[in-house]
Motif scaffolding. Structure first.
Motif, PDB file in Angstrom:
ATOM      1  N   ALA A 239      27.991  43.832  38.789  1.00 50.73           N
ATOM      2  CA  ALA A 239      27.697  42.880  37.659  1.00 50.73           C
ATOM      3  C   ALA A 239      28.747  42.757  36.668  1.00 50.73           C
ATOM      4  O   ALA A 239      29.157  41.626  36.328  1.00 50.73           O
ATOM      5  CB  ALA A 239      26.350  42.914  36.854  1.00 50.73           C
TER       6      ALA A 239
ATOM      7  N   ARG B 219      31.819  41.094  37.963  1.00 50.67           N
ATOM      8  CA  ARG B 219      31.878  39.761  38.294  1.00 50.67           C
ATOM      9  C   ARG B 219      31.899  39.063  37.024  1.00 50.67           C
ATOM     10  O   ARG B 219      32.619  38.055  37.166  1.00 50.67           O
ATOM     11  CB  ARG B 219      30.486  39.604  39.064  1.00 50.67           C
ATOM     12  CG  ARG B 219      30.425  39.833  40.535  1.00 50.67           C
ATOM     13  CD  ARG B 219      29.031  39.345  41.044  1.00 50.67           C
ATOM     14  NE  ARG B 219      28.917  39.518  42.470  1.00 50.67           N
ATOM     15  CZ  ARG B 219      27.879  39.288  43.429  1.00 50.67           C
ATOM     16  NH1 ARG B 219      26.534  39.156  42.691  1.00 50.67           N
ATOM     17  NH2 ARG B 219      28.265  39.417  44.420  1.00 50.67           N
ATOM     18  N   ARG B 220      31.386  39.518  36.018  1.00 49.50           N
ATOM     19  CA  ARG B 220      31.537  38.926  34.688  1.00 49.50           C
ATOM     20  C   ARG B 220      33.067  38.731  34.220  1.00 49.50           C
ATOM     21  O   ARG B 220      33.600  37.798  33.822  1.00 49.50           O
ATOM     22  CB  ARG B 220      30.691  39.764  33.541  1.00 49.50           C
ATOM     23  CG  ARG B 220      29.167  39.244  33.594  1.00 49.50           C
ATOM     24  CD  ARG B 220      28.504  39.781  32.346  1.00 49.50           C
ATOM     25  NE  ARG B 220      28.805  41.346  32.064  1.00 49.50           N
ATOM     26  CZ  ARG B 220      28.023  42.128  32.435  1.00 49.50           C
ATOM     27  NH1 ARG B 220      26.916  41.669  33.175  1.00 49.50           N
ATOM     28  NH2 ARG B 220      28.022  43.374  32.584  1.00 49.50           N
TER      29      ARG B 220
ATOM     30  N   ASP C 244      25.091  48.665  41.367  1.00 44.34           N
ATOM     31  CA  ASP C 244      24.900  47.108  41.004  1.00 44.34           C
ATOM     32  C   ASP C 244      25.387  46.884  39.585  1.00 44.34           C
ATOM     33  O   ASP C 244      25.908  45.892  39.447  1.00 44.34           O
ATOM     34  CB  ASP C 244      23.404  46.929  41.038  1.00 44.34           C
ATOM     35  CG  ASP C 244      22.856  47.244  42.468  1.00 44.34           C
ATOM     36  OD1 ASP C 244      23.505  46.858  43.359  1.00 44.34           O
ATOM     37  OD2 ASP C 244      21.540  47.143  42.682  1.00 44.34           O
ATOM     38  N   LYS C 245      25.182  47.970  38.594  1.00 45.53           N
ATOM     39  CA  LYS C 245      25.852  47.593  37.303  1.00 45.53           C
ATOM     40  C   LYS C 245      27.196  47.343  37.486  1.00 45.53           C
ATOM     41  O   LYS C 245      27.800  46.450  36.523  1.00 45.53           O
ATOM     42  CB  LYS C 245      25.233  48.722  36.313  1.00 45.53           C
ATOM     43  CG  LYS C 245      23.938  48.949  36.309  1.00 45.53           C
ATOM     44  CD  LYS C 245      23.422  50.203  35.347  1.00 45.53           C
ATOM     45  CE  LYS C 245      22.177  50.403  34.970  1.00 45.53           C
ATOM     46  NZ  LYS C 245      21.654  51.342  34.183  1.00 45.53           N
TER      47      LYS C 245
END
Length: 266
Positions: free
Chosen positions: A258, A261-262, A254-255
């Motif tokens: 994230a 995506r950023r 998940d990290k």
């Protein structure tokens, strides 16, 4: 009392050795065969092997030859000499393809290789030989009661080969960009392992290594390749989570998502 027991033991050993030497010198193959069987049943496999080997030439071409060959293979198994045992079992399969011990012999060829299969970090020739031999067993004897056991051993052997590939993939990942793009090598090794060993017990580890490696490639890329590689990382994240929605690396994954995506949004 102990003194008398020790003397009795020494006398027994001397008589036994004297008897064995006498049998070796005998020209009577029937005597040697019967004594070989007797030694075999007493689990004195070394003496049994020597005597069976001597009478094998005499009985070649006779009905007893099949028995002798089977005894020889089993005697070497008893000595834990799995390589030699496998050679005798292979000779049996070749010589007596319809023999009364053929099912056992075909199974034992694979089982000898299985027992000789080393740690995953070492050369896996014996492992590949075991897999090939067990697959041949399944082809020839699909109705045998040994089939469940063979399938279990095949799974174990396949997992060993998969684990060896996992160690290689981790090594490439840990090397990073040292002397080249080792992240790409990690991805290739892991993807090939998933293709070659689809039911292996390390699927999640392989999938996560692929995700990690693609993420590291993206992070360490030149600017003109970053966006494309982060998008590839995002796709890989969904490959991982679709197969392992409650996976043990879910938080780390998940990290990665994230951060990817950023970067893509920026």
């Amino acid at each position: 009392m102990k003194k008398y027991l020790s003397i009795l033991l020494v006398v027994t050993l001397l008589v036994s050795c004297s008897e064995y030497q006498s049998i070796l010198k005998s020209n009577d193959p029937e005597l040697k065969y019967n004594k070989a069987v007797e030694y075999f049943e007493k689990e004195d496999f070394m003496r049994a092997t020597t005597l069976f080997d001597e009478v094998a030439r005499y009985y070649r071409g006779t009905e007893r030859s099949e028995l002798v060959l089977n005894y020889l293979a089993r005697s070497y198994m008893g000595q834990k000499d799995y390589f030699t045992a496998s050679e005798y079992y292979k000779t049996y399969v070749k010589t007596y393809p319809k023999g009364k011990f053929i099912i056992e012999a075909r199974y034992m060829v694979g089982y000898c290789y299985y027992l000789d299969s080393p740690d995953a970090r070492l050369d896996q020739t014996a492992t590949h030989d075991a897999i090939r031999s067990f697959q041949e067993f399944l082809d020839f004897h699909p109705e045998s009661e040994r089939v469940p056991q063979v399938n279990k051993l095949l799974d174990e052997l396949m997992n060993k080969l998969a684990y060896k590939e996992l160690l290689t993939a981790k090594l490439y990942y840990n090397l990073g960009n040292y002397l080249g793009n080792n992240y790409l090598s990690a991805v290739i090794v892991a993807q090939n392992a998933l293709l070659n060993y689809p039911s292996n017990e390390y699927r999640e580890e392989f999938s996560y290594i692929i995700l990690q490696s693609k993420y590291q490639q993206a992070v360490q890329s030149f600017e003109d390749k970053k966006i494309e590689r982060f998008r590839d990382t995002i796709d890989e994240y969904y490959n991982y989570t679709n197969e392992f929605p409650e996976g043990k690396y879910r938080k780390e994954a998940d990290k990665i998502l994230a951060d990817s995506r950023r970067t893509v949004k920026d």
